[in-house]
Write an enzyme that holds these catalytic residues in place. Structure first.
Site, PDB file in Angstrom:
ATOM      1  N   ARG A  98       0.812  -1.208   0.000  1.00 25.08           N
ATOM      2  CA  ARG A  98       0.000   0.000   0.000  1.00 25.08           C
ATOM      3  C   ARG A  98       0.850   1.266   0.000  1.00 25.08           C
ATOM      4  O   ARG A  98       0.556   2.235  -0.713  1.00 25.08           O
ATOM      5  CB  ARG A  98      -0.941   0.005   1.207  1.00 25.08           C
ATOM      6  CG  ARG A  98      -1.940   1.152   1.250  1.00 25.08           C
ATOM      7  CD  ARG A  98      -2.996   0.985   0.179  1.00 25.08           C
ATOM      8  NE  ARG A  98      -2.673   1.635  -1.079  1.00 25.08           N
ATOM      9  CZ  ARG A  98      -3.180   1.269  -2.245  1.00 25.08           C
ATOM     10  NH1 ARG A  98      -3.992   0.215  -2.321  1.00 25.08           N
ATOM     11  NH2 ARG A  98      -2.863   1.902  -3.335  1.00 25.08           N
ATOM     12  N   LYS A 133       3.389  24.532  -3.480  1.00 24.42           N
ATOM     13  CA  LYS A 133       2.092  23.960  -3.090  1.00 24.42           C
ATOM     14  C   LYS A 133       2.161  22.441  -3.196  1.00 24.42           C
ATOM     15  O   LYS A 133       1.462  21.793  -3.985  1.00 24.42           O
ATOM     16  CB  LYS A 133       0.982  24.528  -3.965  1.00 24.42           C
ATOM     17  CG  LYS A 133       0.791  26.026  -3.781  1.00 24.42           C
ATOM     18  CD  LYS A 133      -0.237  26.601  -4.740  1.00 24.42           C
ATOM     19  CE  LYS A 133      -0.362  28.104  -4.563  1.00 24.42           C
ATOM     20  NZ  LYS A 133      -1.302  28.709  -5.530  1.00 24.42           N
ATOM     21  N   LYS A 165       6.492  39.078  -2.670  1.00 21.54           N
ATOM     22  CA  LYS A 165       5.133  39.167  -3.191  1.00 21.54           C
ATOM     23  C   LYS A 165       4.474  40.437  -2.658  1.00 21.54           C
ATOM     24  O   LYS A 165       5.107  41.256  -1.998  1.00 21.54           O
ATOM     25  CB  LYS A 165       4.361  37.906  -2.824  1.00 21.54           C
ATOM     26  CG  LYS A 165       4.982  36.652  -3.424  1.00 21.54           C
ATOM     27  CD  LYS A 165       4.036  35.466  -3.379  1.00 21.54           C
ATOM     28  CE  LYS A 165       4.642  34.290  -4.111  1.00 21.54           C
ATOM     29  NZ  LYS A 165       3.699  33.140  -4.195  1.00 21.54           N
ATOM     30  N   GLU A 199       7.087  39.852  -7.463  1.00 23.29           N
ATOM     31  CA  GLU A 199       5.775  39.671  -8.091  1.00 23.29           C
ATOM     32  C   GLU A 199       5.103  41.024  -8.309  1.00 23.29           C
ATOM     33  O   GLU A 199       5.164  41.903  -7.453  1.00 23.29           O
ATOM     34  CB  GLU A 199       4.900  38.799  -7.185  1.00 23.29           C
ATOM     35  CG  GLU A 199       3.455  38.673  -7.610  1.00 23.29           C
ATOM     36  CD  GLU A 199       2.617  38.018  -6.527  1.00 23.29           C
ATOM     37  OE1 GLU A 199       2.614  36.782  -6.470  1.00 23.29           O
ATOM     38  OE2 GLU A 199       1.983  38.755  -5.738  1.00 23.29           O
ATOM     39  N   ASP A 220       1.564  38.256 -12.149  1.00 19.63           N
ATOM     40  CA  ASP A 220       0.573  37.430 -11.465  1.00 19.63           C
ATOM     41  C   ASP A 220      -0.848  37.771 -11.898  1.00 19.63           C
ATOM     42  O   ASP A 220      -1.279  38.926 -11.811  1.00 19.63           O
ATOM     43  CB  ASP A 220       0.710  37.619  -9.949  1.00 19.63           C
ATOM     44  CG  ASP A 220      -0.167  36.660  -9.165  1.00 19.63           C
ATOM     45  OD1 ASP A 220      -0.162  35.463  -9.482  1.00 19.63           O
ATOM     46  OD2 ASP A 220      -0.861  37.121  -8.239  1.00 19.63           O
TER      47      ASP A 220
END
Length: 285
Positions: A98, A133, A165, A199, A220
């Protein structure tokens, strides 16, 4: 990046989670002397990733298990293809089954999805790259799978490069300081080997950011027309990355704007595991 130490750490954590006190079912039903042979079989077409993970999982449960890989990482396969042969003590194979399948199915799913994105950008200069992510604890495996699919890796962690960012810039400019001055102050404190990316989410931010001396500028959530305009405005002064609203329906048009990099969070955060099974034959003396 996918070292044996990293693979073994992931495998041991997964095995401890799946069978913390052993596999009680196999120990009750399967004789200790029973051996088995198994085939790792593709239930659907795809791109393979995770051969080393399969091998290390089986060896971790029993060093007598032998794994013969029939395809290499990054190799395409059709439905019904045997991907590996596994032979050895039946209890060990059943205990590792598994965990091995979970990891190989996910890695092959990522490789297969990445390959679809790469195919859709053929003929352009755009690289398909992953993001942070990723599944906690599985980043190295998932990033390896992206490469198997023909993609590339973005920064591995927050420690690898500077990526400012909107929230970072808001803090830096809160006292009335200009974006350009804020970026220059960061640039002056960076080592010469550290990459600097910033960004932007509007066309009018591009010039002030470029003036700060960035290596990469991320556009972005720009529309296709805005991306094309942004690439023309940057004019080779920095690497141009497109991010946001990237999917299989939009990636070809985005690549056609002339951007250098397209980051795709969906490669790892929304992927479907590939259907791969382990067909087992047990031999009881």
């Amino acid at each position: 990046m996918l070292t044996r130490q990293i693979v073994d750490r992931v495998v041991m954590t997964a095995l401890d989670e799946d069978a913390p006190w052993g596999d009680v079912t196999s120990e009750l039903f399967i004789p200790a002397e029973a051996t088995a042979s198994a085939r790792l079989v593709a239930r659907e077409p795809g791109v393979f990733s995770g051969g080393q993970v399969l091998v290390r999982t089986m060896l971790a449960v029993d060093e007598r298990i032998v794994v013969e890989l029939l395809v290499g990482d990054g190799e395409r396969f059709e439905k019904g293809r045997a991907l590996a042969h596994v032979t050895g003590p039946a209890r060990g194979i059943l205990r590792g089954e598994r965990v091995a399948l979970n990891l190989v199915q996910r890695m092959s799913g990522i490789a297969t999805l990445t390959a679809r994105y790469v195919e859709l950008t053929t003929g352009t200069n755009a690289r398909i790259v992953d993001t942070r992510k990723t599944t906690p604890g599985l980043r190295a495996l998932e990033r390896h799978a992206v490469v198997c699919g023909g993609g590339h890796n973005h920064r591995n962690s927050l420690s690898d490069a500077v990526m400012a960012k909107d929230n970072h810039l808001a803090v830096l400019t809160a006292g009335g300081r200009s974006v350009t001055d804020a970026i220059r102050s960061v640039r002056d404190r960076l080592g010469h080997t550290t990459h600097l990316e910033v960004e932007v989410d509007r066309i009018d931010q591009i010039e002030p950011v470029l003036a700060g001396g960035v290596d990469t500028i991320m556009l972005d959530n720009f529309t296709v027309d805005e991306l094309r305009e942004g690439v023309a405005l940057v004019a080779g002064r920095a690497i141009v990355e497109a991010s946001g609203n990237v999917n299989l329906d939009t990636v070809a048009a985005i690549a056609g704007t002339g951007v250098d990099v397209i980051s795709v969070g969906a490669l790892t955060h929304s992927v479907r595991s590939l259907d791969i099974g382990l067909d087992l034959d047990i031999d009881v003396p």
